[in-house]
Design an enzyme around this catalytic site. Structure first.
Site, PDB file in Angstrom:
ATOM      1  N   GLU A   1      33.203  51.626  46.267  1.00 21.10           N
ATOM      2  CA  GLU A   1      32.881  50.636  45.335  1.00 21.10           C
ATOM      3  C   GLU A   1      31.667  49.749  45.441  1.00 21.10           C
ATOM      4  O   GLU A   1      31.361  49.466  46.657  1.00 21.10           O
ATOM      5  CB  GLU A   1      34.139  49.639  45.151  1.00 21.10           C
ATOM      6  CG  GLU A   1      34.233  48.323  44.427  1.00 21.10           C
ATOM      7  CD  GLU A   1      35.416  47.564  44.632  1.00 21.10           C
ATOM      8  OE1 GLU A   1      35.481  46.511  44.221  1.00 21.10           O
ATOM      9  OE2 GLU A   1      36.439  48.049  45.203  1.00 21.10           O
TER      10      GLU A   1
ATOM     11  N   GLU B   1      44.113  47.798  41.509  1.00 21.87           N
ATOM     12  CA  GLU B   1      44.197  46.750  42.993  1.00 21.87           C
ATOM     13  C   GLU B   1      45.139  46.036  42.814  1.00 21.87           C
ATOM     14  O   GLU B   1      45.546  45.212  41.888  1.00 21.87           O
ATOM     15  CB  GLU B   1      42.729  46.094  42.897  1.00 21.87           C
ATOM     16  CG  GLU B   1      42.392  45.267  44.195  1.00 21.87           C
ATOM     17  CD  GLU B   1      41.042  44.708  44.208  1.00 21.87           C
ATOM     18  OE1 GLU B   1      40.718  44.182  44.986  1.00 21.87           O
ATOM     19  OE2 GLU B   1      40.328  44.469  43.069  1.00 21.87           O
TER      20      GLU B   1
END
Ligand code: CS2
Ligand code: MG
Length: 412
Positions: free
Chosen positions: A246, A349
């Site tokens: 990420e 997430e």
């Protein structure tokens, strides 16, 4: 159904949160998250001074028209403050419309496309032993996918790593749980990319040896590498089959990702600091990412993020919505309803909020067997306890920043 009240509620249980509460002449209420970590009061002012006066008397059902009105009539478009403010209004209106329809929001968004949402948690450690313990703790909590962040020899304190003793002693909050530190000034941290690039692959090798090949592993480069360093990291991590890498390099310059793509097949996730579809246009069209990291709260709400994800779907790019503790329970609920309804859901997430936060925000989502579900209460399924919120006044808090060994400011 007209909007009669618009309240901007600021509370700071475990951390600062900004919530917009809309009320209609039918007595229905809707909530929207407007929390922008470290710049919360800028969005409060944008809402209170500029948007609230425009909402009173408007048709609460006119979600698309209200979105376009707030985006175009401002003249000054995009950006984190504007898009967080618009997001709060948008989500509050979707909450109201779903309540008026007597159904959970995901049903209004097209119904469930899956039984639940695969979610990942944050394991971290300064040492391998600490990290292994943290991975096991998350597996015990039910996580079936885990983000791995590691300390780097020689660096005092870096993003996402617990055991920042001073910070925890001062605040009683685990550093990996809340990077924004209460206090008058931002904390300075040290960074060195070359020692990080040498160390991280050794950590993923150890984690794979310890936990095997199946466990989905994620890592956040947190915007710190140059494009070629990002390519180097992606390549060096290929043997460990990451679910995603990420924010491997700052994405203001979309072409930077072309270089990364040329050198590695490690899946890339980008976008938690993006605010509109225009930030994504080139990197989606050129297939330079695999996951859209935007949160509903920072990308103009459900109306706009749904548009981004529909565009991404044409390129088989999936969602990976941002869900740290600075996305409030209202923002998380919005992400779950959207995530359950879209086809191109990838992963969510999910950092768990603290007890004080959960006492302020009454929630109806479920977490079982590694899957999230928003619940089936009408609307978002979240209520804000105003009395509880009143117990925790706002406290200044800043995200840290980085300096290199020679004193140069660097991406945090
Ligand atoms: C991070 C965030 O969760 C993540 O992926 O990038 O923790 C980020 O640092 C914070 O949301 C900043 O407010
Ligand atoms: Mg991140």
């Amino acid at each position: 159904m007209k909007i009669t009240h618009a309240d901007v509620i600021v509370t700071s249980p475990d951390r600062n949160f900004v919530t917009l509460k809309l009320t209609t002449d039918d007595g229905l209420t809707g909530l929207g998250d407007a929390t922008l970590n470290g710049r919360e009061l800028a969005v409060v002012a944008y809402l209170r001074e500029h948007i609230v006066p425009l909402l009173i008397g408007r048709d609460a059902h006119a979600i698309e028209d209200t979105w376009q009105f707030l985006y175009r009539s401002a003249y000054w478009r995009r950006g984190p403050v504007t898009m967080a403010a618009i997001a709060a209004v948008d989500v509050a209106l979707w909450d109201i419309k779903a309540k008026a329809a007597g159904m959970p929001l995901y049903q209004l968004l097209g119904g469930a496309s899956r039984t639940g949402l695969l979610a990942y948690g944050h394991a971290s450690g300064k040492t391998l032993d600490e990290l292994f313990d943290s991975v096991r703790q998350h597996q015990e909590k039910g996580y079936r996918a885990i983000r791995v962040q590691t300390g780097v020899p020689g660096l005092k304190s870096i993003y996402g790593i617990a055991s920042n003793a001073t910070f925890e002693a001062n605040t009683g909050v685990r550093y990996d749980h809340e990077p924004a530190q209460r206090g008058a000034l931002p904390a300075e941290e040290d960074w060195d990319t070359r020692s990080y690039l040498r160390h991280v692959p050794t950590v993923f090798e150890a984690v794979r040896n310890e936990f095997g090949p199946e466990l989905p592993l994620l890592h956040d480069g947190h915007h710190r590498m140059t494009p070629i360093q990002a390519a180097q990291l992606g390549k060096s991590l290929e043997p460990y089959d990451l679910f995603w890498l990420e924010d491997v390099t700052p994405a203001e310059n979309p072409e930077a990702l072309r270089l990364v793509r040329q050198h590695t097949t490690t899946p890339l996730a980008i976008g938690e600091i993006f605010n509109t579809v225009w930030d994504y246009q080139q990197i989606i069209r050129e297939q330079l990412i695999d996951y859209v990291r935007s949160a509903v709260t920072h990308t103009g709400g459900i109306t706009h993020l749904k548009r981004v994800l529909e565009y991404a779907a044409q390129y088989q790019i999936k969602s990976g919505m941002h869900g740290p503790t600075d996305i409030s329970p209202v923002g998380m609920a919005a992400a779950m309803h959207l995530g359950l309804s879209i086809h191109n859901f990838g992963i969510q997430e999910y950092m768990q909020h603290g007890d004080k936060t959960n006492s302020v925000f009454e929630q109806s989502f479920t977490w079982s067997n590694g899957l999230l579900h928003p619940g089936n209460k009408p609307g978002l399924g979240v209520d804000l306890n105003v009395d509880e919120a009143g117990k925790y006044p706002y406290e200044t808090a800043y995200l840290p920043y980085n300096r290199l060994a020679d004193g140069t400011v660097h991406d945090w």
